[in-house]
Design an enzyme around this catalytic site. Structure first.
Site, PDB file in Angstrom:
ATOM      1  N   GLU A 184       4.940  -4.912   2.430  1.00  0.00           N
ATOM      2  CA  GLU A 184       5.713  -5.415   1.624  1.00  0.00           C
ATOM      3  C   GLU A 184       7.189  -4.969   1.721  1.00  0.00           C
ATOM      4  OE1 GLU A 184       3.532  -6.978  -2.048  1.00  0.00           O
ATOM      5  OE2 GLU A 184       2.402  -5.372  -1.817  1.00  0.00           O
TER       6      GLU A 184
ATOM      7  N   GLU B  91      -5.250  -5.950   0.724  1.00  0.00           N
ATOM      8  CA  GLU B  91      -5.710  -5.910  -0.627  1.00  0.00           C
ATOM      9  C   GLU B  91      -6.846  -6.301  -0.963  1.00  0.00           C
ATOM     10  OE1 GLU B  91      -1.320  -4.701  -0.499  1.00  0.00           O
ATOM     11  OE2 GLU B  91      -2.606  -5.992   0.551  1.00  0.00           O
TER      12      GLU B  91
END
Length: 336
Positions: free
Chosen positions: A185, A205
Site C-alpha cells: 500500500e 490481509e
C-alpha cells in the site's frame, strides 16, 4: 558496485569483487573512491542547504544521496521492516517536513537489510495488543494499561504517511524486497516505483482475516484494473517485479538487486533537475485526475489552485529565459 545504507546520512560503497584482480582491483578501488567522494560532496551540499532540521526518526535512516533528494530507509530489518503504529506517525511528520523544506524536491523510500521493502503492519505488536485486551476482559490487567487509542491508528495520510498521502512533492519507492500488505500500500501511494528483480508484491490481509484498509484496494484497481486487483486481494496472489511492471503498477525493474536504490535516486535527480514549481503543479494535476471522476474537473481544479501562482512565480521566467538563451536554468526553491 553496490550501495549499502549505513548510519544516518551515509552509504557504504562496495566495489564488485569479481573485477578486483591486479590492475582491475586498483581501478575498482579508484572508482569506489570517486563515487564515495561524489556522494559525500552531494550530501554535504544538501545538508548545508537545509533551512530546517527534520523531526526525530528512530525508525528511519535519513540520507541525502543527491542534490535536492531525500532518501528514507526503513530501519527494522530484523522485523522485515514491518511498522508499529508509532512509526506511521513518525513518517507522517517526516513527509510533512519534506514537503515544507525548500531545499528538498523528491524523496525516495526503501527498506534496510536488502530482503524486505516493508512487510506491512507489525503483527507482533498486534498480537501483544490482542493479548492485552483479553487480559483486560478477564480482569487481569487494567484499562489504563492499553496505549492511547489515538496512537493505535494510522494518520490521515495512511500507512507510513504515504498510502493515502496528498502531499506536494513526488515520492519514489525503491522496492528492494518483499512489499506485503501495508508495504504494498505504501508503493501504491507513491508517484513512481523502481522494483528490484527480487521484489515481491502482495496483499495477504484476507489470508489473515483482515482487509487492506490503508487505501491500497482502490488504488490497485485504478492502476491494474478490477480483475487483476481482485485476484491479488482475494486469492492471495503475489506479483513478481516483472508482473508489477506488466500490470502498470511499477515503472521498471532495476538492472540488478543492488542497483535498485541508485537507479531510483537517478530518477529522482532527473525530476529534481526540473522546475520545482512545475513539478508540484504537474504532480497535482496527475493526482487530481486519479482522484476525481471527471477528467475535465481534475484539470480545472489544478488550474484554479496553481495556474496563476505558477505563472506569477520566478521559475517560469527562469525557464523561458534559459531556453531563449540556450543555457541551463538555475531554478530557485519553490514558493508554492
Amino acid at each position: 558496485m553496490t550501495y549499502e545504507p549505513q548510519h544516518a546520512g551515509a552509504f557504504k560503497v562496495v566495489p564488485d569483487m569479481h573485477v578486483e584482480r591486479g590492475g582491475a582491483r586498483e581501478r575498482a578501488r579508484q572508482r569506489a573512491e570517486v563515487s564515495l567522494s561524489h556522494y559525500r560532496n552531494e550530501r554535504e551540499t544538501t545538508m548545508a542547504s537545509l533551512t530546517t532540521q527534520p523531526p526525530a526518526t528512530p525508525t528511519y535512516i535519513l540520507s541525502y544521496p543527491a542534490q535536492y533528494v531525500l532518501l528514507v530507509t526503513i530501519n527494522r530489518p530484523k522485523a522485515m521492516n514491518s511498522l508499529p503504529y508509532a512509526s506511521h506517525w513518525e513518517a507522517d511528520a517526516l513527509l510533512q517536513w519534506f514537503d515544507a523544506e525548500p531545499s528538498l524536491r523528491v524523496a525516495v523510500l526503501t527498506g534496510g537489510g536488502g530482503k524486505a521493502f516493508c512487510a506491512g503492519q507489525d503483527l507482533i505488536e498486534q498480537k501483544d495488543l490482542a493479548n492485552l485486551r483479553e487480559k483486560i476482559a478477564r480482569g487481569e490487567a487494567r484499562k489504563e494499561d492499553m496505549p492511547n487509542r489515538t496512537t493505535l491508528t494510522h494518520p490521515p495520510s495512511g500507512f507510513m504517511g504515504v498510502s493515502r498521502r496528498a502531499g506536494k512533492k513526488p515520492v519514489i519507492a525503491a522496492v528492494n524486497g518483499w512489499a506485503m500488505g501495508g508495504g504494498f500500500e505504501i508503493c501504491l501511494g507513491c508517484d513512481m516505483i523502481v522494483a528490484s528483480p527480487n521484489a515481491t508484491f502482495g496483499l495477504p490481509e484476507a489470508m489473515r482475516g483482515l482487509y487492506a484498509g490503508a487505501g491500497g484496494l482502490s488504488r490497485l484497481v485504478r492502476l491494474a484494473g478490477m480483475t487483476i486487483a481482485s485476484e491479488i486481494a482475494m486469492s492471495g496472489r503475489f506479483l513478481s517485479a516483472q508482473e508489477a511492471v506488466q500490470y502498470q503498477i511499477a515503472n521498471r525493474v532495476s538492472k540488478t538487486h543492488d542497483s535498485c536504490v541508485p537507479e531510483a535516486v537517478e530518477l529522482a535527480s532527473k525530476i529534481a533537475s526540473l522546475s520545482p514549481d512545475a513539478i508540484i503543479v504537474t504532480r497535482h494535476g496527475l493526482r487530481q485526475s486519479w482522484e476525481t471522476a471527471s477528467v475535465e474537473r481534475a484539470s480545472q481544479e489544478t488550474e484554479l489552485r496553481y495556474g496563476a501562482l505558477l505563472r506569477d512565480g520566478e521559475n517560469i521566467g527562469i525557464g523561458l529565459r534559459a531556453f531563449a538563451e540556450k543555457k541551463s536554468p538555475q531554478w530557485v526553491s519553490s514558493k508554492l
